[in-house]
Every structure is written in C-alpha cells, then in structure tokens.
Motif scaffolding. Sequence first.
Motif, mmCIF file in Angstrom:
data_model
loop_
_atom_site.group_PDB
_atom_site.id
_atom_site.type_symbol
_atom_site.label_atom_id
_atom_site.label_comp_id
_atom_site.label_asym_id
_atom_site.label_seq_id
_atom_site.Cartn_x
_atom_site.Cartn_y
_atom_site.Cartn_z
ATOM 1 N N LEU A 1 -3.890 19.997 -0.843
ATOM 2 C CA LEU A 1 -4.028 19.308 -2.494
ATOM 3 C C LEU A 1 -4.272 17.948 -1.938
ATOM 4 N N ALA A 2 -3.924 17.809 -0.856
ATOM 5 C CA ALA A 2 -4.305 16.238 -0.545
ATOM 6 C C ALA A 2 -5.681 15.961 -0.491
ATOM 7 N N PHE B 1 -3.486 28.056 -10.205
ATOM 8 C CA PHE B 1 -4.781 26.899 -10.121
ATOM 9 C C PHE B 1 -5.980 27.229 -11.730
ATOM 10 N N PRO B 2 -5.915 25.647 -12.169
ATOM 11 C CA PRO B 2 -5.749 24.263 -11.200
ATOM 12 C C PRO B 2 -4.909 23.449 -11.549
ATOM 13 N N THR B 3 -3.410 24.106 -12.324
ATOM 14 C CA THR B 3 -2.078 23.626 -12.287
ATOM 15 C C THR B 3 -1.550 21.953 -11.247
ATOM 16 N N GLN B 4 -1.521 22.919 -10.025
ATOM 17 C CA GLN B 4 -0.827 21.872 -9.479
ATOM 18 C C GLN B 4 -2.077 21.216 -8.942
ATOM 19 N N ILE B 5 -3.281 20.739 -8.927
ATOM 20 C CA ILE B 5 -3.781 19.812 -9.287
ATOM 21 C C ILE B 5 -4.243 18.663 -10.126
ATOM 22 N N ILE B 6 -3.980 19.054 -10.819
ATOM 23 C CA ILE B 6 -3.408 18.194 -12.322
ATOM 24 C C ILE B 6 -2.786 17.742 -12.042
ATOM 25 N N ALA C 1 -2.831 6.125 -0.517
ATOM 26 C CA ALA C 1 -3.202 7.361 0.558
ATOM 27 C C ALA C 1 -2.946 8.385 0.156
ATOM 28 N N LEU C 2 -3.178 9.343 0.972
ATOM 29 C CA LEU C 2 -2.373 10.798 0.434
ATOM 30 C C LEU C 2 -2.076 11.068 2.367
ATOM 31 N N MET C 3 -0.615 12.037 1.637
ATOM 32 C CA MET C 3 -0.376 13.180 3.116
ATOM 33 C C MET C 3 0.136 13.730 2.753
ATOM 34 N N GLY C 4 -0.539 15.075 2.914
ATOM 35 C CA GLY C 4 -0.168 16.316 2.963
ATOM 36 C C GLY C 4 -0.100 17.862 3.771
ATOM 37 N N PHE C 5 0.849 18.917 3.844
ATOM 38 C CA PHE C 5 1.486 19.519 4.542
ATOM 39 C C PHE C 5 1.185 21.259 4.275
ATOM 40 N N SER C 6 0.301 21.462 4.649
ATOM 41 C CA SER C 6 -0.098 22.561 4.350
ATOM 42 C C SER C 6 -0.426 23.038 2.972
ATOM 43 N N ALA C 7 0.176 23.901 1.845
ATOM 44 C CA ALA C 7 -0.717 23.581 0.760
ATOM 45 C C ALA C 7 -0.462 22.302 0.420
ATOM 46 N N GLY C 8 -0.056 21.058 0.529
ATOM 47 C CA GLY C 8 0.481 19.684 0.084
ATOM 48 C C GLY C 8 -1.069 19.145 1.194
ATOM 49 N N GLY C 9 -1.371 19.352 1.892
ATOM 50 C CA GLY C 9 -2.459 20.066 2.642
ATOM 51 C C GLY C 9 -3.863 19.860 1.770
ATOM 52 N N PRO D 1 0.937 -1.317 0.408
ATOM 53 C CA PRO D 1 -0.124 -0.153 -0.475
ATOM 54 C C PRO D 1 1.109 0.992 0.410
ATOM 55 N N VAL D 2 0.023 2.587 -0.377
ATOM 56 C CA VAL D 2 1.077 3.422 -1.038
ATOM 57 C C VAL D 2 1.268 4.731 0.221
ATOM 58 N N VAL D 3 1.218 5.975 0.578
ATOM 59 C CA VAL D 3 1.547 6.634 1.342
ATOM 60 C C VAL D 3 2.027 8.124 -0.054
ATOM 61 N N ILE D 4 1.015 8.698 -0.760
ATOM 62 C CA ILE D 4 1.687 9.767 -2.021
ATOM 63 C C ILE D 4 1.850 10.962 -0.407
ATOM 64 N N TRP D 5 2.853 11.020 -0.504
ATOM 65 C CA TRP D 5 3.826 12.503 0.139
ATOM 66 C C TRP D 5 3.713 13.519 -0.617
ATOM 67 N N ILE D 6 2.416 14.978 -0.540
ATOM 68 C CA ILE D 6 2.540 15.985 -0.931
ATOM 69 C C ILE D 6 3.004 17.581 0.096
ATOM 70 N N HIS D 7 4.346 17.918 -0.383
ATOM 71 C CA HIS D 7 4.710 18.791 0.572
ATOM 72 C C HIS D 7 3.937 20.097 0.306
ATOM 73 N N GLY D 8 4.690 21.007 1.190
ATOM 74 C CA GLY D 8 3.351 22.336 0.853
ATOM 75 C C GLY D 8 5.027 23.185 0.964
ATOM 76 N N GLY D 9 4.821 24.787 0.962
ATOM 77 C CA GLY D 9 5.371 26.343 0.466
ATOM 78 C C GLY D 9 4.909 27.283 -0.159
#
Length: 253
Positions: free
Chosen positions: A151-152, A112-117, A141-149, A63-71
């Motif tokens: 997007l997740a 936007f919506p480039t980032q979600i694309i 699964a998705l795991m995101g932080f701030s802006a990545g949160g 199983p996989v966790v997709i890690w989405i960064h913030g910034g």
Amino acid sequence: MKKIISAIFYFLVIPLGKLSAQSENTIFPLGTISYKNISYCNDTLTNHQLDIYTPSNGKNSYPVVIWIHGGGWRKGDKSDAMDNMSSTVKEMIAKGYAIVSINYRYSTDFKFPTQIIDCNKAITFIYNHAAKYKIDSDNIALMGFSAGGHLAALLGLSNNNKIKAFYSEAEDPKFKIKLVIDYFGINDITTLKGPGTDNPHTGVTLLLGASASERPDLAVFASPINYIDKNDPPFLILHGDKDLAVDYTQSKY
C-alpha cells in the motif's frame, strides 16, 4: 527526509506484533504527545481510525512518517510492529519526526481498491489538519510492512498519476509523498508466487476477489510497479531472501 532513512536501519527484518498500552509507555520517548483513535472518516469504524505521535520539543511543525501495518490486507492494527521496532520509533521521535499510524478496511469484507482509498483518505485528513497536530504537510513519508509495504508503494507511485478510483471523492490529491520505505511489500501481483496467490480466503486473491490469472486487469491495476515514472519519490526497499510469505524477487527490479 534523509534522517528517516538512517533511523529505520535499526531493524531490517522484524516479526509483527500489536502494541499494548503498557509497552507503548516504554517505546516512545518521555514526553511524546499522542492522539489516539482519531476517526479520519467521521464515522465509528475502528478501521477508519489513526493514531498520531509527535515530539514535545516545542517546534511549530514536524515532518511525518505514515505507518501502514501489514496482515495480508485482511487483519492487523495500526500499532503493529512498533513493539519490535522500538529503537526505530524512538529514533524518529527523538530526531523530530511525527508518526501517524493508520487503520484501513480489511479485504475480508471490502475488495480492492478500498484499502488504498482508505489510506489516501487518512493522509488527506492529516494534510487538512496538519496545523492542529503540528505536522509539516510538505514533508510526508510512508512506511509500510508486507501488505502495508504494498500500500505504501502504491500510494507513493500513484500519487502523481491522478488515479480517480484511488480516492473516495475521485479528486486529485493535495498532498505529495516525499519518501517511501517499503518493508517486504508486493510490487507486481502478476508475477507473485507462493501462498495467497490462488487461495480465495487469503492473500491477493481475497484482496482482488479473484486470482491474478482470473482477473489480470485487476492484478495490473493493484500493482505498484505499473505506476512508476520519473516524478516518483525516492524509495528504500528492504526484503529478506528467506521470506516465505512474499517472494523476495518482488523487491528486485
């Protein structure tokens, strides 16, 4: 996916930092298999790259966790926060989960919506190449932080809404999201307060190309809360009440 939830409780509030080559060797368990800087769009853009980390216990798939960064959608890197979440990263790999960390294009050049694309494109790549990297395409699964949160949350909630504009080929996604872990993400741009709401050079104003008051239609379009329905995956939302960047009420509903 219940083990993912237990694994992430090691750090509830974290500073973000880029993972160095040296620190990577100390973060992941010995024997972790890594695939670095893979293009998910078949181009040369750094912002279209992802990294894959899998356990080495010989199973056929993980199983996989997709890690989405913030910034703030305008900076950051796919390895952000791993230094400060080393126990969580180790726990996930040790418990038999793969991690895929992804880059996406910045709002400084692409609105936007480039980032979600890009995020959907990256997950589609993983889904289509799951067998090659021993990933269980039925457990994402998705795991995101701030802006990545943000997007997740948007990825998880819109996954079953068939929003054509969120996909590069304007087609329905083949993959399903089983769990979303949202660290202090923005969930309703229309009610957001604080920095980045009016400054054209940062935050949601840079993301949308206008403030929420100037373009309420875009603010609604980009807000995860507007895609909630009974078929959505379970969420774990973590947010400190001293957050000065994202109002903690964004995580209270």
